[in-house]
Structures are given as C-alpha cells and as structure tokens.
Design a protein around this motif. Structure first.
Motif, short mmCIF file in Angstrom:
data_model
loop_
_atom_site.label_atom_id
_atom_site.label_comp_id
_atom_site.label_asym_id
_atom_site.label_seq_id
_atom_site.Cartn_x
_atom_site.Cartn_y
_atom_site.Cartn_z
N UNK A 1 -2.93 -3.71 -7.78
CA UNK A 1 -3.79 -4.78 -7.28
C UNK A 1 -5.21 -4.29 -6.96
N UNK A 2 -5.30 -3.06 -6.50
CA UNK A 2 -6.55 -2.45 -6.05
C UNK A 2 -6.20 -1.01 -5.74
N UNK A 3 -7.17 -0.21 -5.35
CA UNK A 3 -6.88 1.18 -5.01
C UNK A 3 -7.78 1.62 -3.88
N UNK A 4 -7.28 2.52 -3.05
CA UNK A 4 -8.11 3.14 -2.03
C UNK A 4 -8.70 4.41 -2.63
N UNK A 5 -10.01 4.45 -2.70
CA UNK A 5 -10.73 5.59 -3.25
C UNK A 5 -12.09 5.63 -2.61
N UNK A 6 -12.66 6.83 -2.41
CA UNK A 6 -13.99 6.92 -1.78
C UNK A 6 -15.03 6.09 -2.54
N UNK A 7 -15.99 5.60 -1.79
CA UNK A 7 -17.06 4.82 -2.42
C UNK A 7 -17.68 5.64 -3.56
N UNK B 1 1.29 -2.61 -6.43
CA UNK B 1 1.07 -1.53 -5.47
C UNK B 1 -0.44 -1.30 -5.35
N UNK B 2 -0.83 -0.77 -4.21
CA UNK B 2 -2.20 -0.33 -3.97
C UNK B 2 -2.13 1.17 -3.72
N UNK B 3 -2.47 2.00 -4.71
CA UNK B 3 -2.36 3.45 -4.51
C UNK B 3 -3.50 4.02 -3.68
N UNK B 4 -3.17 5.11 -3.01
CA UNK B 4 -4.18 5.92 -2.33
C UNK B 4 -4.24 7.31 -2.96
N UNK B 5 -3.35 7.55 -3.92
CA UNK B 5 -3.26 8.81 -4.66
C UNK B 5 -2.57 8.50 -5.99
N UNK B 6 -2.79 9.38 -6.96
CA UNK B 6 -2.06 9.26 -8.23
C UNK B 6 -0.89 10.25 -8.29
N UNK B 7 -0.68 10.99 -7.22
CA UNK B 7 0.48 11.86 -7.05
C UNK B 7 0.65 12.81 -8.23
N UNK B 8 -0.46 13.44 -8.61
CA UNK B 8 -0.42 14.47 -9.65
C UNK B 8 -0.36 13.93 -11.06
N UNK B 9 -0.42 12.61 -11.23
CA UNK B 9 -0.41 12.02 -12.56
C UNK B 9 -1.83 11.73 -13.05
N UNK B 10 -1.98 11.69 -14.35
CA UNK B 10 -3.21 11.17 -14.93
C UNK B 10 -3.20 9.66 -14.76
N UNK B 11 -4.36 9.00 -14.88
CA UNK B 11 -4.36 7.53 -14.81
C UNK B 11 -3.41 6.90 -15.82
N UNK C 1 0.87 -1.18 0.00
CA UNK C 1 0.00 0.00 0.00
C UNK C 1 0.91 1.23 0.00
N UNK C 2 0.69 2.11 -0.97
CA UNK C 2 1.59 3.25 -1.13
C UNK C 2 1.49 4.28 -0.01
N UNK C 3 0.48 4.15 0.86
CA UNK C 3 0.45 5.03 2.03
C UNK C 3 1.73 4.86 2.86
N UNK C 4 2.32 3.68 2.81
CA UNK C 4 3.55 3.42 3.56
C UNK C 4 4.66 4.39 3.17
N UNK C 5 4.67 4.82 1.91
CA UNK C 5 5.73 5.69 1.39
C UNK C 5 5.11 6.96 0.78
N UNK C 6 4.01 7.39 1.36
CA UNK C 6 3.19 8.46 0.78
C UNK C 6 4.00 9.75 0.57
N UNK C 7 4.72 10.18 1.58
CA UNK C 7 5.47 11.44 1.47
C UNK C 7 6.56 11.33 0.42
N UNK C 8 7.31 10.24 0.44
CA UNK C 8 8.37 10.04 -0.55
C UNK C 8 7.80 9.93 -1.96
N UNK C 9 6.65 9.26 -2.10
CA UNK C 9 6.04 9.12 -3.42
C UNK C 9 5.61 10.47 -3.96
N UNK C 10 5.19 11.36 -3.08
CA UNK C 10 4.83 12.70 -3.53
C UNK C 10 6.02 13.48 -4.05
N UNK C 11 7.21 13.15 -3.54
CA UNK C 11 8.43 13.85 -3.98
C UNK C 11 9.01 13.24 -5.25
#
Length: 266
Positions: A60-66, A35-45, A8-18
């Motif tokens: 594998x899956x993604x965290x996104x609001x229902x 990876x399971x993203x919780x953000x696309x970090x400013x990228x398009x799909x 889950x990319x939340x584990x490296x969320x700050x670094x992924x943003x950089x």
C-alpha cells in the motif's frame, strides 16, 4: 465506502526478519489486503514484490526516509522498482523543538516531495506525538508544520500518538479533512512510547470514531508496535474489529479454512 485494510510490517518486524514468507502467509490468511514495509528484509525489490504478489498482497505504501540529499534518488529507485507510489516518514523529535529547526527539517521533506513527484510518486508525513506536544509562540507545532509543508505531501495520521499527546484523534482527523490519506490504526493505554499495545477495540482509544472521521482514506493500516500477547492473534482481532464493523474491508474469499492453514506457520 470503507478503505481496504493493510498491516505495517513493523508489527511483526523480528519475525519477518527470520522468515518473511511465513509471516506474509499468516497475514494473507487473516485477510489483510496489503502490507506497508519498513524494510525489505534482505531482499531485492523484485524478490520482495514476488513474495507479496505470491500471497495476493498489495504494497500500500512504504516507510522510507524522505528522498532528499545524496541518497534521495537511490531511495526512489528502490521503491519505484518495488512498485510503491507513496513513501511515509517523519521528522525527528529534536527537529520539532523550535520553529527554525522544524522549518530546516521541512526543507528535506519538501525536496523529497518534489523529487518524488517527478516520478509520479507521493510523500506522506507520518506524525508521532512530538508534533502535537511542542508549540511555537502558542501555535501547535503540527499546525505550523502543515502550513509550511508542500501541499502535495499527504498525511499518514497515527491515531495512537495523537492520543498519547492528549488530543482526540477523531477530532483531529475531521479537522485535517481530505489530506489524511493513510491511517495507522492502533489501540492501547495511550501513555507513552513504551506502551504495549492491544487489539483494536480492547484499549482506551475510540477506534471507530477515529476511523470514521477519516473521510478520504486510501488505506487503513493496522500497526501494533509491541504487545504482551501473541501478535498474530492481536492483528487478527484488529482485522475482525475493522471489517466486522465495516470500518475497513479486507481481501474477499478469505475464510476460516485459510486462516487455520496459515496458523500452521509462525
């Protein structure tokens, strides 16, 4: 047969943003299959998918609001373009205080599941610990929630928050059976939301028992919300714990040379 192991990319969320490419390169070098993203970090799909494909990583899956309400179709558009077939999210703690509040919250979940199904996609419910500490007239909130949840919704079981609630993750996983399709594998002191987590096998949880009790897993997903040490070292040790004990499997052909090269990046 073991499930593949993701992170889950939340584990490296700050670094992924950089520097997302550097982060994905490190994770791929460790051997994670997805990876399971919780953000696309400013990228398009399309841009995000191009990066993961370039490193041989699945999503594998993604965290996104229902995907309910006015933004529901837009959410599905995004993740359909990304090529994700399962979206995971949770109710908020305040939605679990009473049965009526929980049932109102589930209207959003079930609407999202119906919309997702029309696109061949699936919704997963991810637990925290409020579902496992609240109760309604003696019935555990999680049990009441599952009874009212659309049967098409699968479960992403977070073993750590089960332990924080004082329950046995392995026993709960066994009771939930085939509905658990995704597992968030974590370890640490299991005291509360602000815990600093540790590599799998170094904390208080019986990681092996919890993973083995999930008999229908599509993915075993490592997530360390925060750690006092180096996150990549903790993720690599967690990967080694899962794969070394044949609890999960990573990508083939990832050896020490690839790991050493990957460590040249952040």
């Amino acid at each position: 047969m073991s499930a593949p192991v993701a992170v889950q990319l939340w584990s490296v969320h700050t670094l992924a943003g950089r520097d997302l490419p550097a982060v994905l390169g490190r994770l791929a070098a460790i051997g994670f299959a997805a990876v399971e993203p919780i953000s696309l970090y400013g990228r398009s799909p399309a841009q995000f998918r191009s990066l993961t494909d370039g490193f041989g990583l699945e999503i594998c899956s993604a965290h996104a609001p229902f995907p309910a309400g006015d933004e529901g179709e837009r959410t599905l558009d995004t993740y359909e373009e990304l090529g994700v077939d399962t979206l995971a999210w949770s109710l908020e703690p305040e939605e679990l205080v009473t049965r009526d509040a929980m049932l109102r919250g589930l209207e959003r979940v079930n609407e999202g599941a119906e919309r997702a199904a029309r696109r061949g996609m699936t919704i997963a419910y991810h637990n925290h610990f409020a579902e496992l500490t609240a109760s309604y007239e003696g019935e555990l909130a999680y049990d009441a929630l599952l009874a009212a949840l659309d049967p098409a919704v699968v479960l992403e079981l977070d073993m750590y928050w089960v332990a924080v609630a004082g329950l046995d993750p392995a026993a709960l996983a066994a009771r939930l059976g085939d509905r658990v399709r995704l597992l968030h594998a974590k370890d640490g002191p299991a005291r509360g939301m602000d815990d600093h987590m540790v590599a799998l096998g170094d904390g208080t949880l019986d990681v092996d028992a919890a993973v083995r009790s999930c008999t229908a897993l599509d993915w075993c997903i490592v997530e360390l919300d925060r750690t006092s040490g180096d996150m990549f070292e903790a993720l690599e040790k967690s990967y080694d714990h899962l794969t070394g004990r044949r609890l999960a499997h990573g990508r083939s052909g990832v050896g020490q040379a690839a790991r050493t090269h990957g460590k040249e990046n952040p």
